[in-house]
Design an enzyme around this catalytic site. Structure first.
Site, PDB file in Angstrom:
ATOM      1  N   ARG A  69      50.504  40.640  36.202  1.00  0.00           N
ATOM      2  CA  ARG A  69      49.147  40.386  36.273  1.00  0.00           C
ATOM      3  C   ARG A  69      48.632  41.732  35.438  1.00  0.00           C
ATOM      4  O   ARG A  69      48.731  42.777  36.046  1.00  0.00           O
ATOM      5  CB  ARG A  69      48.612  40.447  37.659  1.00  0.00           C
ATOM      6  CG  ARG A  69      47.049  40.580  37.664  1.00  0.00           C
ATOM      7  CD  ARG A  69      46.533  39.971  39.020  1.00  0.00           C
ATOM      8  NE  ARG A  69      46.395  38.642  39.067  1.00  0.00           N
ATOM      9  CZ  ARG A  69      46.030  37.954  40.006  1.00  0.00           C
ATOM     10  NH1 ARG A  69      45.234  38.612  40.888  1.00  0.00           N
ATOM     11  NH2 ARG A  69      46.100  36.707  40.241  1.00  0.00           N
TER      12      ARG A  69
ATOM     13  N   HIS B 138      44.835  32.018  33.256  1.00  0.00           N
ATOM     14  CA  HIS B 138      45.583  31.878  34.486  1.00  0.00           C
ATOM     15  C   HIS B 138      46.357  30.730  34.761  1.00  0.00           C
ATOM     16  O   HIS B 138      46.129  29.787  35.516  1.00  0.00           O
ATOM     17  CB  HIS B 138      44.299  32.137  35.525  1.00  0.00           C
ATOM     18  CG  HIS B 138      44.686  32.611  36.804  1.00  0.00           C
ATOM     19  ND1 HIS B 138      46.318  33.090  37.237  1.00  0.00           N
ATOM     20  CD2 HIS B 138      44.250  32.985  37.966  1.00  0.00           C
ATOM     21  CE1 HIS B 138      46.359  33.450  38.492  1.00  0.00           C
ATOM     22  NE2 HIS B 138      44.931  33.048  38.981  1.00  0.00           N
TER      23      HIS B 138
ATOM     24  N   GLN C  22      47.523  29.294  38.150  1.00  0.00           N
ATOM     25  CA  GLN C  22      46.615  28.814  38.843  1.00  0.00           C
ATOM     26  C   GLN C  22      46.308  27.479  38.646  1.00  0.00           C
ATOM     27  O   GLN C  22      46.060  26.474  39.277  1.00  0.00           O
ATOM     28  CB  GLN C  22      45.461  29.699  39.013  1.00  0.00           C
ATOM     29  CG  GLN C  22      44.153  28.987  39.833  1.00  0.00           C
ATOM     30  CD  GLN C  22      44.266  29.193  41.324  1.00  0.00           C
ATOM     31  OE1 GLN C  22      44.748  30.377  41.597  1.00  0.00           O
ATOM     32  NE2 GLN C  22      44.219  28.154  42.174  1.00  0.00           N
TER      33      GLN C  22
ATOM     34  N   ASP D 185      34.400  29.355  39.712  1.00  0.00           N
ATOM     35  CA  ASP D 185      35.141  30.484  39.763  1.00  0.00           C
ATOM     36  C   ASP D 185      33.958  31.483  39.894  1.00  0.00           C
ATOM     37  O   ASP D 185      32.730  31.540  39.639  1.00  0.00           O
ATOM     38  CB  ASP D 185      36.358  30.512  38.679  1.00  0.00           C
ATOM     39  CG  ASP D 185      37.085  31.887  38.796  1.00  0.00           C
ATOM     40  OD1 ASP D 185      37.190  32.468  39.854  1.00  0.00           O
ATOM     41  OD2 ASP D 185      37.582  32.392  37.860  1.00  0.00           O
TER      42      ASP D 185
ATOM     43  N   CYS E  51      39.707  28.971  42.887  1.00  0.00           N
ATOM     44  CA  CYS E  51      40.988  29.726  42.982  1.00  0.00           C
ATOM     45  C   CYS E  51      40.903  30.780  43.969  1.00  0.00           C
ATOM     46  O   CYS E  51      41.947  31.195  44.244  1.00  0.00           O
ATOM     47  CB  CYS E  51      41.337  30.237  41.562  1.00  0.00           C
ATOM     48  SG  CYS E  51      40.179  31.313  40.933  1.00  0.00           S
TER      49      CYS E  51
ATOM     50  N   ARG F 265      50.028  27.359  44.978  1.00  0.00           N
ATOM     51  CA  ARG F 265      50.444  28.347  44.144  1.00  0.00           C
ATOM     52  C   ARG F 265      52.073  28.512  44.152  1.00  0.00           C
ATOM     53  O   ARG F 265      52.679  28.718  43.488  1.00  0.00           O
ATOM     54  CB  ARG F 265      49.819  29.796  44.399  1.00  0.00           C
ATOM     55  CG  ARG F 265      48.210  29.558  44.321  1.00  0.00           C
ATOM     56  CD  ARG F 265      47.781  29.576  42.775  1.00  0.00           C
ATOM     57  NE  ARG F 265      48.439  31.037  42.100  1.00  0.00           N
ATOM     58  CZ  ARG F 265      47.910  31.990  42.058  1.00  0.00           C
ATOM     59  NH1 ARG F 265      46.884  32.180  42.375  1.00  0.00           N
ATOM     60  NH2 ARG F 265      48.706  32.705  41.324  1.00  0.00           N
TER      61      ARG F 265
HETATM   62  N1  NVA Z   1      38.250  34.653  37.206  1.00  0.00           N
HETATM   63  C1  NVA Z   1      38.747  35.518  38.191  1.00  0.00           C
HETATM   64  C2  NVA Z   1      40.150  34.566  38.898  1.00  0.00           C
HETATM   65  C3  NVA Z   1      40.548  35.352  40.112  1.00  0.00           C
HETATM   66  C4  NVA Z   1      41.941  34.731  40.683  1.00  0.00           C
HETATM   67  C5  NVA Z   1      39.052  36.821  37.624  1.00  0.00           C
HETATM   68  O1  NVA Z   1      39.705  37.078  36.670  1.00  0.00           O
HETATM   69  O2  NVA Z   1      38.951  37.814  38.736  1.00  0.00           O
END
Ligand code: NVA
Length: 307
Positions: free
Chosen positions: A101, A128, A131, A224, A264, A292
């Site tokens: 990440r 992502h 997810q 989101d 998510c 997940r």
């Molecule tokens: N769009 C959000 C997703 C978190 C899982 C972020 O990047 O913070």
């Protein structure tokens, strides 16, 4: 050739279906697949905050017979202490796969080029994809199919989840409608790629600034956070333009009666999603969080078998 999962379209639509079928099998029999027996080690590298990703990968890798080795990105100080090119070759000598990440998609690409082992994108600013596998598995469980369903993604369409939903949704043959303020539609190149893929799968992508238009008759309503990781300095501007895009009971009333609601997480109640919607009967967010683990076990095993 080593296979990687850096963005949703690193799989073909047929491969996406294969991985989702494997994820369903793994959910039904959680200890029945042991590709990491040894135990072989998988490196989990986090440059950004994480809860679901860390715990679902760690639990899933253990179920696969492996050892999850968490690497604190702050301590490793990649890009400061040493470059991604060097870190990639060091990790590749210790681990059977790397899950990362970080902020930039270009960095996970370098990791994939240099490490010699499968690399999985566990969230960048752009995508992502883990997810999305979990989300598609969740939709499949609740609706019994993917192709032909109408998906509304409402809110910050320009974030990783917006990009991944248009790509992965079109790959699965879904009709994805994004309702977002001006300046917050998904990336234009990603939309073009999703439409190209959709021409072969029956999937499509529509963009609107009208949240009601996006949600009307939707089978799946997705949102989101309005302020993704790394965008914290833009909070004030974002909180001015996004309120009409919050998923309230009223907005959800425009969707199909049996629509499901997805997020998510982490969720900000009263902002992108109302408390009563998140906690209501149409919400499937906890299934998404559980899936997940199953979806990520599937993509790890699938990549390892082909690399
Ligand atoms: N769009 C959000 C997703 C978190 C899982 C972020 O990047 O913070």
């Amino acid at each position: 050739m080593t296979r990687h999962f850096l963005r949703d379209d690193d799989l073909t639509p047929e491969e996406q279906a294969e991985v989702l079928a494997l994820a369903a099998t793994m959910k039904a029999d959680q200890f029945g697949h042991r590709p990491l027996e040894g135990p072989r080690t998988v490196a989990l590298v986090f440059d950004r905050p994480t809860l679901r990703t860390q715990v679902s990968f760690a639990a899933g890798i253990a179920e696969l017979g492996g050892h999850p080795m968490t690497v604190d990105g702050g301590l490793a100080a990649m890009g400061k202490r040493e470059g991604v090119e060097d870190v990639a070759r060091v990790l590749g000598r210790q681990a059977s796969a790397i899950v990362w990440r970080t902020a930039h998609q270009s960095d996970v690409e370098i990791m994939a080029e240099r490490s010699g082992v499968p690399v999985v994108n566990a969230l960048t600013d752009e995508f992502h994809p883990c997810q999305l596998l979990a989300d598609l598995q969740t939709v499949q469980e609740h609706k019994g199919r993917l192709a032909g369903l109408r998906v509304a993604f409402v809110g910050d369409g320009a974030c990783n989840m917006g990009n991944s939903w248009v790509l992965a949704g079109a790959m699965a043959g879904m009709q994805v409608s994004v309702g977002a303020p001006e300046g917050y539609w998904p990336d234009a190149d990603v939309v073009a790629r999703a439409r190209e893929i959709g021409s072969g799968t029956g999937g499509s992508v529509e963009l609107t600034h009208d949240p009601v238009e996006a949600v009307t008759a939707a089978d799946v309503v997705v949102t989101d956070s309005w302020v993704s990781m790394g965008r914290e300095e833009e909070s004030q501007d974002r909180l001015r333009v996004f309120p009409p895009y919050g998923i309230t009971s009223e907005l959800l009333g425009h969707a199909a009666d049996d629509a499901i609601v997805m997020h998510c997480l982490p969720a900000y109640r009263g902002k992108e999603i109302a408390e009563e919607v998140l906690e209501g009967p149409q919400s499937v967010v906890w299934d998404e969080a559980e899936n997940r683990r199953h979806a990520q076990k599937a993509i790890l095993m699938w990549l390892l078998e082909r690399s």
